[in-house]
Scaffold this motif. Structure first.
Motif, PDB file in Angstrom:
ATOM      1  N   TYR A 209       0.840  -1.208   0.000  1.00 24.51           N
ATOM      2  CA  TYR A 209       0.000   0.000   0.000  1.00 24.51           C
ATOM      3  C   TYR A 209       0.879   1.264   0.000  1.00 24.51           C
ATOM      4  O   TYR A 209       0.587   2.233  -0.702  1.00 24.51           O
ATOM      5  N   THR A 210       1.973   1.221   0.758  1.00 22.79           N
ATOM      6  CA  THR A 210       2.892   2.369   0.824  1.00 22.79           C
ATOM      7  C   THR A 210       3.567   2.567  -0.534  1.00 22.79           C
ATOM      8  O   THR A 210       3.669   3.698  -1.019  1.00 22.79           O
ATOM      9  N   ALA A 211       3.981   1.468  -1.160  1.00 22.11           N
ATOM     10  CA  ALA A 211       4.626   1.560  -2.473  1.00 22.11           C
ATOM     11  C   ALA A 211       3.652   2.162  -3.492  1.00 22.11           C
ATOM     12  O   ALA A 211       4.038   2.987  -4.322  1.00 22.11           O
ATOM     13  N   PHE A 212       2.384   1.776  -3.416  1.00 19.48           N
ATOM     14  CA  PHE A 212       1.370   2.322  -4.317  1.00 19.48           C
ATOM     15  C   PHE A 212       1.282   3.849  -4.141  1.00 19.48           C
ATOM     16  O   PHE A 212       1.250   4.597  -5.120  1.00 19.48           O
ATOM     17  N   LEU A 216       2.084   6.901  -6.784  1.00 18.12           N
ATOM     18  CA  LEU A 216       1.208   8.048  -7.061  1.00 18.12           C
ATOM     19  C   LEU A 216       1.980   9.356  -6.884  1.00 18.12           C
ATOM     20  O   LEU A 216       1.815  10.285  -7.668  1.00 18.12           O
ATOM     21  N   LEU A 217       2.832   9.400  -5.854  1.00 17.76           N
ATOM     22  CA  LEU A 217       3.614  10.608  -5.583  1.00 17.76           C
ATOM     23  C   LEU A 217       4.517  10.939  -6.767  1.00 17.76           C
ATOM     24  O   LEU A 217       4.506  12.062  -7.262  1.00 17.76           O
ATOM     25  N   ILE A 218       5.287   9.943  -7.230  1.00 13.59           N
ATOM     26  CA  ILE A 218       6.261  10.253  -8.286  1.00 13.59           C
ATOM     27  C   ILE A 218       5.596  10.450  -9.652  1.00 13.59           C
ATOM     28  O   ILE A 218       6.199  11.028 -10.541  1.00 13.59           O
ATOM     29  N   ASN A 249      -0.670  12.622 -18.119  1.00 12.68           N
ATOM     30  CA  ASN A 249      -1.260  13.350 -17.007  1.00 12.68           C
ATOM     31  C   ASN A 249      -0.623  14.742 -16.997  1.00 12.68           C
ATOM     32  O   ASN A 249       0.581  14.872 -16.837  1.00 12.68           O
ATOM     33  N   ILE A 250      -1.433  15.779 -17.172  1.00 11.87           N
ATOM     34  CA  ILE A 250      -0.851  17.130 -17.300  1.00 11.87           C
ATOM     35  C   ILE A 250      -0.271  17.647 -15.982  1.00 11.87           C
ATOM     36  O   ILE A 250       0.465  18.609 -15.981  1.00 11.87           O
ATOM     37  N   TYR A 251      -0.597  16.983 -14.879  1.00  9.91           N
ATOM     38  CA  TYR A 251      -0.094  17.453 -13.578  1.00  9.91           C
ATOM     39  C   TYR A 251       1.291  16.887 -13.259  1.00  9.91           C
ATOM     40  O   TYR A 251       1.923  17.312 -12.311  1.00  9.91           O
ATOM     41  N   HIS A 252       1.714  15.900 -14.063  1.00 13.67           N
ATOM     42  CA  HIS A 252       3.036  15.298 -13.867  1.00 13.67           C
ATOM     43  C   HIS A 252       4.093  16.282 -14.346  1.00 13.67           C
ATOM     44  O   HIS A 252       4.117  16.654 -15.513  1.00 13.67           O
ATOM     45  N   ARG A 253       4.984  16.720 -13.414  1.00 14.59           N
ATOM     46  CA  ARG A 253       5.948  17.758 -13.772  1.00 14.59           C
ATOM     47  C   ARG A 253       7.389  17.344 -13.488  1.00 14.59           C
ATOM     48  O   ARG A 253       8.245  18.179 -13.234  1.00 14.59           O
ATOM     49  N   VAL A 259       7.609  15.772  -6.051  1.00 12.46           N
ATOM     50  CA  VAL A 259       7.894  15.558  -4.624  1.00 12.46           C
ATOM     51  C   VAL A 259       7.724  16.875  -3.860  1.00 12.46           C
ATOM     52  O   VAL A 259       7.136  16.916  -2.779  1.00 12.46           O
ATOM     53  N   LYS A 260       8.210  17.958  -4.473  1.00 12.80           N
ATOM     54  CA  LYS A 260       8.123  19.285  -3.830  1.00 12.80           C
ATOM     55  C   LYS A 260       6.656  19.671  -3.589  1.00 12.80           C
ATOM     56  O   LYS A 260       6.310  20.280  -2.577  1.00 12.80           O
TER      57      LYS A 260
END
Ligand SMILES: [Zn+2]
Ligand SMILES: [Zn+2]
Length: 273
Positions: A209-212, A216-218, A249-253, A259-260
């Motif tokens: 679950y943490t890896a998932f 999502l974070l990265i 995904n347009i939010y992926h930067r 992370v920031k």
């Protein structure tokens, strides 16, 4: 949702009770280092602190006072989020990536999910505490499991279990296998073996679950978006036209900025004030 919290709490108490009652004193006798033995207790304190922050910190409630600033944070992707969407309950235009939580009855900025463990929404402002909560919780299981395995290995080595022999049907002396060692340990320390089995099971579930959530974070997705993307992809599987969601995904930067965004969420409030 309450019984889930209680079940988690009870299993934690049972594991830590067994650890403190048997594993810890045995390991002290065997001369294990204090830092490794105390690590599970340090992690439990950290976990309690992050749990408290997850429960009590505002996930990013959208109110008439901060609504205008939050509208500027993310652009509408025109797929999941549209400029024209208005929350019928809050009567405010929904900022991109926000969602109305039916349990809390409020719109939440960068809504991830409503978490029944902490009985709060997880959103832009508390997702960092939620990730640290998951890391410390998995760390607790890993630390208890590691100390317990080290203890059992030490006991097996000290009692020369690995060098034991048995006489097979042909009358030959054959070294015992690992299964025999586990059986012997189980008969000597049944509670410790049960606790270890349970801890390892919990560890793999939590680590998954943490890896998932780190995935999502990265990739800069919320659980809510991931779920909608997944369902959309399934719906389009038979279609020759690829889903719009598959285009990106347009939010992926990029890793650093993603992370920031979690460590210091953007609310635009700094600029306005
Ligand atoms: Zn709302
Ligand atoms: Zn909620």
């Amino acid at each position: 949702m309450f019984h889930k919290d209680l079940a988690l709490h009870h299993s934690e108490v049972a594991v830590y009770g067994e650890y403190s009652w048997e594993v810890f004193p045995y390991c002290m006798e065997l001369g294990f280092g204090h830092s490794i033995l105390l690590l599970p207790y340090i992690l439990v304190l950290g976990k309690m602190y992050f749990f408290y922050l997850c429960c009590t910190r505002d996930p990013g409630t959208i109110s008439p006072s901060n609504h205008k600033q939050l509208l500027k944070v993310y652009t509408y992707d025109g797929i999941l989020y549209h400029q024209s969407h208005i929350c019928p309950t809050c009567e405010l235009t929904k900022p991109a990536r926000s969602k109305h939580c039916r349990v809390c009855n409020r719109c939440v900025h960068r809504f991830d999910h409503h978490c029944v463990w902490v009985n709060n929404c997880i959103g832009a402002l508390n997702i960092r505490y939620f990730l640290l909560y998951l890391v410390t919780l998995s760390g607790m299981a890993a630390a208890v499991g590691t100390v317990t395995v080290r203890f059992l290995v030490q006991v097996a080595l000290m009692s020369n279990l690995h060098q034991a022999m048995y006489v097979n049907a042909d009358g030959e002396h054959v070294p015992v296998g690992n299964l025999y060692i586990v059986q012997r340990l189980f008969l000597t320390f049944p509670r410790i073996l049960f606790m270890l089995g349970f801890t390892l099971l919990i560890f793999f579930l939590l680590a998954g679950y943490t890896a998932f959530h780190f995935y999502l974070l990265i990739t800069n997705q919320t659980s809510n978006e991931w779920y909608k993307h997944k369902n959309s992809c399934l719906c389009h599987m038979d279609n020759s036209q690829p889903s719009k969601y598959l285009r990106g995904n347009i939010y992926h930067r990029g890793f650093v900025r993603n992370v920031k965004e979690i460590i210091s969420p953007e609310t635009q409030q700094k600029k306005v004030r």
